[in-house]
Motif scaffolding. Structure first.
Motif, PDB file in Angstrom:
ATOM      1  N   SER A   1      60.301  69.246  20.360  1.00 56.30           N
ATOM      2  CA  SER A   1      61.615  69.524  19.562  1.00 56.30           C
ATOM      3  C   SER A   1      62.340  70.354  20.149  1.00 56.30           C
ATOM      4  CB  SER A   1      61.206  69.993  18.333  1.00 56.30           C
ATOM      5  OG  SER A   1      62.573  70.262  17.436  1.00 56.30           O
ATOM      6  N   ALA A   2      61.979  71.483  20.835  1.00 54.94           N
ATOM      7  CA  ALA A   2      62.761  72.524  21.557  1.00 54.94           C
ATOM      8  C   ALA A   2      62.961  72.024  23.105  1.00 54.94           C
ATOM      9  CB  ALA A   2      61.818  73.890  21.403  1.00 54.94           C
ATOM     10  N   MET A   3      62.625  70.968  23.354  1.00 59.41           N
ATOM     11  CA  MET A   3      62.675  70.762  24.817  1.00 59.41           C
ATOM     12  C   MET A   3      64.136  70.954  25.209  1.00 59.41           C
ATOM     13  SD  MET A   3      60.510  70.332  26.796  1.00 59.41           S
ATOM     14  CE  MET A   3      59.066  69.788  27.770  1.00 59.41           C
ATOM     15  N   PRO A   4      65.038  70.363  24.578  1.00 61.18           N
ATOM     16  CA  PRO A   4      66.304  70.424  24.969  1.00 61.18           C
ATOM     17  C   PRO A   4      66.914  71.515  25.135  1.00 61.18           C
ATOM     18  CG  PRO A   4      66.313  68.817  23.184  1.00 61.18           C
ATOM     19  CD  PRO A   4      65.085  69.303  23.182  1.00 61.18           C
ATOM     20  N   PHE A   5      66.314  72.601  24.319  1.00 58.65           N
ATOM     21  CA  PHE A   5      66.936  74.009  24.268  1.00 58.65           C
ATOM     22  C   PHE A   5      66.312  74.600  25.741  1.00 58.65           C
ATOM     23  CE2 PHE A   5      67.893  73.084  20.022  1.00 58.65           C
ATOM     24  CZ  PHE A   5      68.742  73.909  19.644  1.00 58.65           C
ATOM     25  N   ILE A   6      64.955  74.408  25.984  1.00 58.78           N
ATOM     26  CA  ILE A   6      64.272  74.859  26.806  1.00 58.78           C
ATOM     27  C   ILE A   6      64.978  74.676  28.210  1.00 58.78           C
ATOM     28  CG2 ILE A   6      62.057  75.065  28.130  1.00 58.78           C
ATOM     29  CD1 ILE A   6      60.478  74.542  25.196  1.00 58.78           C
ATOM     30  N   PHE A   7      65.191  73.392  28.421  1.00 57.34           N
ATOM     31  CA  PHE A   7      66.014  72.716  29.501  1.00 57.34           C
ATOM     32  C   PHE A   7      67.270  73.532  29.520  1.00 57.34           C
ATOM     33  CE2 PHE A   7      62.049  70.487  30.620  1.00 57.34           C
ATOM     34  CZ  PHE A   7      62.414  70.196  31.853  1.00 57.34           C
ATOM     35  N   THR A   8      67.898  73.643  28.714  1.00 58.36           N
ATOM     36  CA  THR A   8      69.266  74.364  28.926  1.00 58.36           C
ATOM     37  C   THR A   8      69.203  75.623  29.403  1.00 58.36           C
ATOM     38  OG1 THR A   8      69.949  73.235  26.802  1.00 58.36           O
ATOM     39  CG2 THR A   8      71.426  74.919  27.611  1.00 58.36           C
ATOM     40  N   GLY A   9      68.118  76.531  28.774  1.00 58.31           N
ATOM     41  CA  GLY A   9      67.589  77.794  29.291  1.00 58.31           C
ATOM     42  C   GLY A   9      67.066  77.733  30.853  1.00 58.31           C
ATOM     43  N   LEU A  10      66.400  76.897  31.346  1.00 55.75           N
ATOM     44  CA  LEU A  10      66.063  76.573  32.599  1.00 55.75           C
ATOM     45  C   LEU A  10      67.074  76.463  33.497  1.00 55.75           C
ATOM     46  CD1 LEU A  10      62.732  74.577  32.221  1.00 55.75           C
ATOM     47  CD2 LEU A  10      62.893  76.830  32.606  1.00 55.75           C
ATOM     48  N   ARG A  11      68.107  75.745  33.197  1.00 56.43           N
ATOM     49  CA  ARG A  11      69.183  75.169  33.812  1.00 56.43           C
ATOM     50  C   ARG A  11      70.417  76.385  34.172  1.00 56.43           C
ATOM     51  NH1 ARG A  11      74.299  71.822  31.750  1.00 56.43           N
ATOM     52  NH2 ARG A  11      75.504  72.478  33.553  1.00 56.43           N
ATOM     53  N   LEU A  12      70.181  77.201  33.068  1.00 55.64           N
ATOM     54  CA  LEU A  12      71.044  78.537  33.070  1.00 55.64           C
ATOM     55  C   LEU A  12      70.138  79.300  34.403  1.00 55.64           C
ATOM     56  CD1 LEU A  12      72.171  79.283  29.333  1.00 55.64           C
ATOM     57  CD2 LEU A  12      73.588  78.580  31.425  1.00 55.64           C
ATOM     58  N   ALA A  13      69.006  79.432  33.875  1.00 52.96           N
ATOM     59  CA  ALA A  13      68.164  80.572  34.745  1.00 52.96           C
ATOM     60  C   ALA A  13      68.114  79.948  36.380  1.00 52.96           C
ATOM     61  CB  ALA A  13      66.663  80.081  34.471  1.00 52.96           C
ATOM     62  N   VAL A  14      67.964  78.962  36.604  1.00 53.06           N
ATOM     63  CA  VAL A  14      68.395  78.543  37.978  1.00 53.06           C
ATOM     64  C   VAL A  14      69.728  79.029  38.540  1.00 53.06           C
ATOM     65  CG1 VAL A  14      68.799  76.680  39.581  1.00 53.06           C
ATOM     66  CG2 VAL A  14      66.793  76.524  37.928  1.00 53.06           C
ATOM     67  N   GLY A  15      70.607  78.761  37.776  1.00 59.14           N
ATOM     68  CA  GLY A  15      72.208  79.210  38.112  1.00 59.14           C
ATOM     69  C   GLY A  15      71.987  80.737  38.602  1.00 59.14           C
ATOM     70  N   VAL A  16      71.698  81.383  37.332  1.00 57.93           N
ATOM     71  CA  VAL A  16      71.511  82.821  37.580  1.00 57.93           C
ATOM     72  C   VAL A  16      70.814  83.390  38.706  1.00 57.93           C
ATOM     73  CG1 VAL A  16      70.504  84.892  36.511  1.00 57.93           C
ATOM     74  CG2 VAL A  16      71.809  83.325  35.281  1.00 57.93           C
ATOM     75  N   GLY A  17      69.407  82.800  38.826  1.00 54.24           N
ATOM     76  CA  GLY A  17      68.406  83.095  40.064  1.00 54.24           C
ATOM     77  C   GLY A  17      69.190  82.887  41.372  1.00 54.24           C
ATOM     78  N   TRP A  18      70.014  81.950  41.362  1.00 56.74           N
ATOM     79  CA  TRP A  18      70.587  81.461  42.947  1.00 56.74           C
ATOM     80  C   TRP A  18      71.763  82.586  43.212  1.00 56.74           C
ATOM     81  CZ3 TRP A  18      69.558  79.287  47.045  1.00 56.74           C
ATOM     82  CH2 TRP A  18      70.687  78.915  47.791  1.00 56.74           C
ATOM     83  N   MET A  19      72.451  83.062  42.108  1.00 56.15           N
ATOM     84  CA  MET A  19      73.341  84.036  42.581  1.00 56.15           C
ATOM     85  C   MET A  19      72.861  85.635  42.857  1.00 56.15           C
ATOM     86  SD  MET A  19      76.856  83.914  40.383  1.00 56.15           S
ATOM     87  CE  MET A  19      76.751  83.146  38.735  1.00 56.15           C
ATOM     88  N   VAL A  20      71.767  85.854  42.083  1.00 52.79           N
ATOM     89  CA  VAL A  20      71.110  86.942  42.110  1.00 52.79           C
ATOM     90  C   VAL A  20      70.392  86.915  43.662  1.00 52.79           C
ATOM     91  CG1 VAL A  20      69.030  88.353  41.518  1.00 52.79           C
ATOM     92  CG2 VAL A  20      70.642  87.298  39.791  1.00 52.79           C
ATOM     93  N   LEU A  21      69.872  85.797  43.755  1.00 58.85           N
ATOM     94  CA  LEU A  21      69.111  86.082  45.258  1.00 58.85           C
ATOM     95  C   LEU A  21      69.873  86.393  46.409  1.00 58.85           C
ATOM     96  CD1 LEU A  21      66.383  84.828  46.588  1.00 58.85           C
ATOM     97  CD2 LEU A  21      67.924  82.678  47.070  1.00 58.85           C
ATOM     98  N   ILE A  22      71.236  85.666  46.427  1.00 55.35           N
ATOM     99  CA  ILE A  22      72.057  85.945  47.508  1.00 55.35           C
ATOM    100  C   ILE A  22      72.267  87.552  47.611  1.00 55.35           C
ATOM    101  CG2 ILE A  22      74.215  85.427  48.670  1.00 55.35           C
ATOM    102  CD1 ILE A  22      72.452  83.113  48.485  1.00 55.35           C
TER     103      ILE A  22
END
Lengths: 338, 268, 301
Positions: free
Chosen positions: A255-276
């Motif tokens: 049931s929470a899957m859509p929310f979890i994936f929204t979070g994961l997607r945001l996380a990848v975005g943040v992670g990529w910016m932070v990494l550089i």
């Protein structure tokens, strides 16, 4: 569903909606309408991009900097080709080096002398830097997800646990990667003292920094998704007398899957910016270090090379987002159409 | 026949800042095995509360509920519940939604037998061709068909229906009533259904239990519906007994409404 | 089917007030075309209250959108007093199922917004008074300065009705205005709709899924045969005196007859399209459910 509908659905899940009109066109569906749609989805963006390039080319040649004229699109394109060519040249050198070593080794063996294996130690090329960056961000993302999803689920399930975690989350969430980095580097130096390490220390500290900054969106979204599970669905679990674990596994998580994936997607975005940023500051290998090195270099190529890096970073960020959207659509029940 | 369900002096109240809010008080009802009873009343009168307590989804403040001579403890698949919204898990197909419960209730059966149970009931509710569909591909009426199939597939000893067709338009509702009646007739389940639709109650029930308006709602009147079974809608509408029976229900509801208005104007 | 056998009373020069002729509507393009409505014929005379009864998803909303001019018919024609209307206009007021009120405006402002559009020649004070008059008509004067969020569903629908009436349309279209409300509020609003209709003598088309609501309010009931390719069924006249009282009607023989006729017609068309419920060739395995009740360990409670 017909085969065609299936193919179209596949494209939609993959986020490639722009090509749907092409399929419809190929199957002879109302050509006028499909062409118009394709024109709007593909033609207009291409035109806009072209206009931007023209403006850039026009403006660039007029600006003089301490290290020469600002490069236009053509110069940047040349530079990107040069960087790729450089990569292959480097690989060829490496191959030749090992060839030489093989012959030497054979010679040594003939003469009965002891042979010591040597490794090629050329500088990492631009493509190598990209691969390193991707590996680092992936590692950081995995670490973040492994921490954030379970904690998020617990937060969502138990208001008490959430109350306990909340201040910690609220305080740590806004911390900049630049503040984490020194701490992480010192901690990694202190704690990661294995003989013959599998990973570089720099790799670990970059990945951990990425994880520290990108776990929050996943954690918060997971908690929200779990907390907002439909009471009706939980009643289904109660009527069936499902145990705690089955309820979480069969009802709460899907049931929470859509929310979890929204979070994961945001996380990848943040992670990529932070990494550089992290790579740049910590001199860890990767795209960030490449940009920094070029900046320090100050040659006439510097600006063009940095611009290549900027485009690379942008395009990879975009592709990562697309991949996450595709995963989200594929996994979530409320993705487009069933 | 023996008493199957016995509800004795049931009470439900919540503490509020202004004191105790009593929703239901002194509710008594006995049902025989295989009987179909409809519980009718105005919205908010507490009929759904009674059903929730019976389902074990709400705590009992006072009184007793005995099913087959045993006091109930919490919710369980022996009392199949059909809610107002179909409550299907949106990430599962119709078949998987039914299987979720079937796997739980028949752990001793073979996988193939369990599959057969789910398919049997889905076919019975007219979803032979829609078993592999997800809820978002089904209309609300079809979803509620799955809800019915799921409830019956668990072989409950008793069925509890909480305005199961309340969200459907009145024509789709007719279709679903036929489906429900057909399932009930074959399986001979004891069934208690909450509704506020007078025609629905008359079409389905052996007895209609009318609830007074809350607070302190309880059983007001009980109407025996001696219309012949199996029931055919067209024949029922033409039955000379139908409109007089309908009259009783409408008048009761009207009375309650006026009583409420009177209370309301006093308070104001 | 569609046009009833008996001749309808006509307005001037034999032109019906509202007319639909062979109207059809398609959706989709290329390989996925569906015909939602097909061959719809309808004539309504001035001041008549017509109820169209049909299943949800059978093309009812499409029909209302066509009547309101929000959609163009793909075939056939729609005429009001003999003229083909050009898109939606204030001559047709629409009350939607979901109220469609603007949440940041008060009740008064919501109604005034519509009045301003239709009567620009009036002064601001006149328009305000005009709006308040219609709000009073639906008994909402005490709530004039409230916002939709502060109102119950029934009250919101009343605002929607007031807005529909305030623009003084020649014909009022109501698309399931009451189906989102509970039974009690429904009854109250039904009475109110009848009262306003009797006073204003508006031409009204009510789309509903409730046979009772149709019999209670309408002069004439037209069933909508379920789609795809939905079309109108035969007319059923409702010859009951007004005002009609819900409780008294129950024992009225005319009421019972019309109600049964319409219901039976709908059962018949529905049985042709409903999925078959059979378990032919399927059998149940002989399994007893497991006892998942907690063991009876504790004594008492």
């Amino acid at each position: 569903m017909s085969t065609k509908a299936r193919v179209i659905h596949g494209f939609e899940v993959a986020g490639l909606d722009v090509f749907v009109p092409v399929i419809r066109l190929l199957t002879g569906e109302d050509p006028g309408q499909q062409l118009a749609e394709f024109g709007r989805n593909v033609g207009i963006p291409l035109l806009a991009l072209g206009a931007c390039l023209l403006v850039w080319a026009g403006v660039a040649s007029r600006i003089e900097t301490s290290i020469g004229t600002v490069p236009g699109p053509a110069a940047v394109w040349e530079q990107s080709k040069a960087l790729v060519a450089d990569h292959y040249a480097e690989r060829e050198k490496e191959a030749r080096f090992y060839e030489r070593m093989e012959t030497l080794k054979a010679k040594f063996a003939e003469q009965g002398r002891a042979w010591k294996e040597r490794r090629y130690s050329g500088k990492p090329t631009y493509l190598d830097q990209i691969v390193t960056s991707l590996e680092t961000v992936f590692a950081g993302f995995v670490i973040a997800s492994l921490i954030a999803v379970p904690i998020g689920i617990l937060c969502g399930l138990s208001p008490t646990f959430y109350a306990a975690m909340n201040p910690l989350i609220q305080i740590l969430k806004p911390v900049s990667p630049l503040a984490w980095l020194p701490i992480v580097m010192i901690m990694v130096s202190a704690l990661y003292t294995v003989e013959d390490p599998m990973f570089e220390k720099s790799f670990i500290s970059s990945a951990v920094t990425v994880a520290l900054c990108s776990l929050w969106p996943t954690l918060i979204n997971t908690a929200m998704g779990v907390a907002s599970v439909d009471q009706d669905h939980l009643n289904v679990a109660r009527v069936l007398r499902l145990g705690w674990l089955s309820t979480v596994r069969k009802i709460v998580i899907p049931s929470a899957m859509p929310f979890i994936f929204t979070g994961l997607r945001l996380a990848v975005g943040v992670g990529w910016m932070v990494l550089i940023a992290a790579e740049m500051l910590a001199q860890n290998p990767g795209l960030g270090k490449f940009v920094w090195d070029m900046f320090q270099n100050g040659s006439s190529q510097t600006l063009a090379q940095i611009m290549v890096a900027v485009f690379t970073i942008g395009i990879i960020g975009f592709l990562l987002d697309r991949v996450m959207i595709t995963l989200q659509n594929a996994v979530s029940y409320d993705g487009r159409a069933g | 026949m023996a008493t199957f369900l016995d509800i004795v002096q049931l009470k439900k109240s919540y503490p509020t800042r202004a004191g105790e809010a009593v929703i239901v008080d002194g509710f008594d009802l006995r049902m025989e095995a295989g009987e179909f009873v409809c519980l009718i009343g105005h919205s908010g009168c507490g009929k759904s509360t009674v059903l929730s307590m019976l389902a074990g989804l709400a705590d009992i403040t006072d009184g007793n509920i005995l099913v087959g001579g045993r006091e109930i403890h919490g919710a369980g698949p022996d009392r199949g519940v059909v809610f107002q919204s179909p409550c299907l898990l949106p990430w599962l197909t119709a078949h998987e939604n039914v299987m979720l419960g079937v796997d739980r209730v028949f752990p001793h059966g073979r996988a193939e037998e369990r599959r057969r149970i789910a398919e049997y009931y889905l076919a019975r509710v007219g979803l032979e061709d829609a078993m592999a569909k997800r809820p978002d591909e089904l209309s609300l009426g079809m979803q509620q068909r799955v809800g019915l199939a799921r409830a019956f597939a668990l072989a409950p000893r008793m069925l509890l229906l909480d305005e199961p067709f309340g969200m459907l338009d009145s024509l789709t509702r007719n279709e679903l009533q036929d489906v429900l009646l057909e399932l009930w007739q074959r399986d001979q389940k004891t069934a208690l259904m909450v509704t506020h639709d007078v025609d629905e109650a008359l079409f389905l029930a052996d007895r209609v239990v009318m609830m007074t308006n809350g607070p302190r709602a309880r059983v007001g009147k009980i109407l025996d519906v001696a219309l012949p079974r199996p029931r055919d809608r067209a024949a029922i509408l033409d039955d000379p007994r139908y409109y007089p029976l309908r009259e009783v229900l409408i008048s009761f509801l009207e009375e309650q409404e006026h009583a409420r208005d009177a209370v309301g104007s006093e308070a104001a | 089917m569609g046009a009833p056998a008996e001749a309808l009373p006509r307005t001037d020069a034999g032109v019906p007030f509202f007319e639909m002729n062979g109207v059809a509507k398609f959706f989709g393009g290329g390989g996925f075309v569906t015909e939602v409505l097909s061959g719809v014929n309808l004539e309504i005379r001035e001041g008549e209250f017509v109820a169209i009864v049909g299943f949800s998803g059978s093309g009812k909303s499409t029909l209302v959108s066509l009547m309101a001019g929000l959609l163009e018919p793909d075939q056939g024609s729609i005429r009001i007093q003999g003229e083909t209307p050009d898109g939606p206009g204030p001559d047709r007021g629409v009350v939607f199922q979901n109220y469609s009120l603007l949440p940041w405006l008060t009740v008064r402002e919501n109604v005034v917004l519509a009045v301003d559009q239709v009567f620009p020649e009036k002064s601001a004070a006149e328009r305000r008074e005009h709006a308040e008059h219609y709000v009073e008509m639906v008994n909402l004067t005490p709530a004039l300065d409230k916002r939709p969020a502060e109102l119950s569903g029934g009250m919101r629908q009343r605002v929607s009705v007031a807005r529909g009436l305030a623009i003084e349309p020649r014909i009022l279209l109501m698309d399931e205005p009451l189906s989102a409300l509970d039974a009690l509020t429904r009854g109250t609003l039904q009475t109110e709709i009848e009262r306003i209709w009797a006073r204003d003598e508006k031409t009204v088309v009510l789309v509903t899924n409730s046979v009772d609501e149709a019999v209670l309010l309408a002069d004439r009931i037209i069933p909508l045969n379920p789609g795809p390719r939905a079309s109108l069924g035969p007319s059923f006249a409702v010859d009951l005196p007004r005002p009609r009282d819900r409780t008294a009607l129950n024992s009225d023989l005319t009421f019972q007859r019309v109600r049964n006729e319409v219901t039976q017609y709908l059962i018949e068309v529905q049985s042709r399209s409903a999925p078959a419920t059979s378990a032919l060739g399927r059998s149940l395995p002989d399994l007893e459910p497991a006892d998942l009740r907690p063991p009876r360990a504790r004594l008492g409670r």
